[in-house]
Motif scaffolding. Structure first.
Motif, mmCIF file in Angstrom:
data_model
loop_
_atom_site.group_PDB
_atom_site.id
_atom_site.type_symbol
_atom_site.label_atom_id
_atom_site.label_comp_id
_atom_site.label_asym_id
_atom_site.label_seq_id
_atom_site.Cartn_x
_atom_site.Cartn_y
_atom_site.Cartn_z
ATOM 1 N N GLN A 60 0.820 -1.222 0.000
ATOM 2 C CA GLN A 60 0.000 0.000 0.000
ATOM 3 C C GLN A 60 0.847 1.262 0.000
ATOM 4 O O GLN A 60 0.317 2.361 -0.208
ATOM 5 N N LEU A 61 2.154 1.130 0.216
ATOM 6 C CA LEU A 61 3.068 2.278 0.195
ATOM 7 C C LEU A 61 3.908 2.332 -1.064
ATOM 8 O O LEU A 61 4.660 3.295 -1.264
ATOM 9 N N LEU A 62 3.795 1.319 -1.904
ATOM 10 C CA LEU A 62 4.605 1.221 -3.114
ATOM 11 C C LEU A 62 3.776 1.607 -4.341
ATOM 12 O O LEU A 62 2.549 1.690 -4.273
ATOM 13 N N PRO A 63 4.446 1.841 -5.485
ATOM 14 C CA PRO A 63 3.706 2.244 -6.701
ATOM 15 C C PRO A 63 2.707 1.171 -7.130
ATOM 16 O O PRO A 63 2.965 -0.029 -7.011
ATOM 17 N N GLN A 64 1.592 1.647 -7.643
ATOM 18 C CA GLN A 64 0.562 0.777 -8.202
ATOM 19 C C GLN A 64 0.467 1.084 -9.695
ATOM 20 O O GLN A 64 0.211 2.230 -10.090
ATOM 21 N N ILE A 65 0.712 0.100 -10.528
ATOM 22 C CA ILE A 65 0.716 0.286 -11.986
ATOM 23 C C ILE A 65 -0.404 -0.554 -12.580
ATOM 24 O O ILE A 65 -0.537 -1.739 -12.273
ATOM 25 N N THR A 66 -1.191 0.079 -13.447
ATOM 26 C CA THR A 66 -2.340 -0.589 -14.049
ATOM 27 C C THR A 66 -2.318 -0.376 -15.552
ATOM 28 O O THR A 66 -2.162 0.779 -16.014
#
Length: 448
Positions: A60-66
């Protein structure tokens, strides 16, 4: 003397039960249980599962890539005839990135996950200690049952001999039939005790087999003579300090309390704004990425910026959750106090069990010697007509009962020593190895 012969029968019976060949010792039994016992296996799996809380919360603190891709076919028809008026196709792809910059709630959840993972490690250590105690108790329960059965059989043989002597004296007119009845009554009662002791041994073997998933055959016995070790350190206060500060149950309750505190911090942080970096890029065949008609050639559309989210009102849910976690924190702190009190109480109990048990062993050893002398004296007095048959029977009963109590007292001292270590959080395999050194040398050499 006949009494010495009976004692040799007792020792021989013990040897037969334990086995003169390769006997399984405590360490071997422990290793079997460690590899096979289902409850400890479940605890290991639970610990592995709890460790996954850390990467889950850190995510939840790291990048989220979609990445998204869309292909559409659109048709327009007239409502009157449903004839085709216009048709077109459309393709769209996009790639989005979200990186939290400030999210106090997510960070508190990450801190909580680390505490819960540490708690899982402590819980597994507790389960390991509990397995050590179950294995040791099961091992010594079998030895105690074997000792009781051996002494009862020796007592039965001694009463049977006394019955024959009473019958012979009655036939010679030296005594009345009362001596025969008394001896036969004692013999019948002892036979009933033997049956009960055999059942007790069977149950003890079944309990240990449930831990090792293998029925125990021959177990190494304690040395004879045996000198039981005193607790080290010898001061009760040293044990109390250790258990109240570093006992595993206390450590687990402390970690749970701190985890609840982080959960409260996370819930309170839901009132705070969050800030995240947002970036997006993509292209459409007939439209721009953001939904506006392009009308021109295909183009790549990109955007980057900061997104600030400010919670305003959630219907009172967050405030209710804060009140809930505040009460949970109070509960956890009370549980910590309870764990400390229980650790102190158990330490006192087991320390007293070791020290008083050592004194009891010494007294019973002296009682065994005096009881043996009493049997010899009463048999001699009976032979010359000074004592009656019931006196000999009572002396024999006292001797074998003392031997059973002495045997059980030794096992109780060893178990209280292990429980004292567990209460202080220091029980480990080296303690089992030290107890294993008290077993017969031949078995000990095979086991360690």
């Amino acid at each position: 003397m006949a009494v010495a012969a009976h004692l040799r029968v007792c020792i021989l019976a013990c040897g037969i039960l334990s086995g003169a060949a390769q006997a399984q010792d405590l360490l071997q039994t422990w290793n079997q249980a460690l590899a096979r016992e289902p409850q400890f296996g479940a605890a290991q799996a639970a610990r592995q599962a709890d460790q996954e809380r850390i990467p889950q919360s850190r995510a939840q603190l790291l990048p989220q890539i979609t990445a998204t891709g869309t292909a559409e076919l659109q048709e327009r028809r007239q409502t009157s005839r449903l004839s085709t008026r216009h048709s077109s196709d459309r393709a769209l792809w996009s790639l989005s990135l979200s990186q939290p910059i400030y999210n106090r709630s997510a960070w508190a959840q990450y801190e909580r996950a680390q505490l819960l993972a540490q708690g899982a490690d402590v819980q597994l250590a507790l389960e390991r200690q509990a397995l050590m105690l179950r294995v040791s108790q099961g091992y010594f329960d079998i030895l105690a049952a074997q000792d009781a059965l051996a002494t009862l059989k020796a007592e039965q043989a001694a009463i049977d001999e006394q019955l024959r002597a009473a019958d012979q004296n009655f036939q010679l007119g030296g005594t009345t039939i009362t001596d025969t009845y008394e001896a036969r009554s004692r013999l019948d009662l002892t036979r009933a005790k033997v049956l009960q002791a055999e059942n007790t041994l069977q149950v003890a073997q079944d309990k240990l087999a449930a831990l090792t998933l293998e029925r125990p055959a021959k177990l190494a016995r304690l040395r004879n003579p045996l000198r039981l070790p005193a607790p080290q350190p010898s001061r009760l206060q040293d044990w109390l300090d250790q258990s109240s500060q570093s006992g595993l149950s206390v450590a687990l309750a402390d970690l749970n309390s701190r985890a609840v505190q982080e959960q409260l911090n996370s819930t309170q942080a839901q009132h705070q704004p969050t800030l995240a970096l947002k970036a997006q890029t993509g292209s459409g065949s007939d439209q721009t990425l953001f939904g506006q008609s392009g009308g021109g050639p295909r183009s790549l559309n990109s955007a980057i910026g900061l997104e600030l989210s400010i919670p305003i009102f959630r219907g009172g849910e967050t405030s209710s959750q804060v009140r809930e976690q505040t009460s949970r924190l109070q509960e956890a702190r009370y549980q910590l106090q309870l764990a400390q009190q229980q650790a102190i109480q158990q330490t006192r109990q087991y320390f007293s069990g070791v020290t008083s048990g050592l004194s009891r062993v010494q007294i019973l050893e002296a009682a065994e010697k005096s009881s043996l002398d009493s049997v010899k004296a009463n048999k001699l007095a009976y032979e010359i007509g000074v004592r009656v048959n019931i006196d000999v029977l009572n002396a024999q009963q006292q001797l074998y009962e003392t031997q059973r109590n002495l045997s059980q007292a030794r096992y109780d001292v060893l178990m209280n020593s292990l429980r004292l270590k567990a209460a202080s959080g220091t029980l480990d395999e080296s303690d089992l190895r030290a107890v294993n050194q008290l077993l017969e040398p031949s078995a000990n050499a095979n086991g360690s």
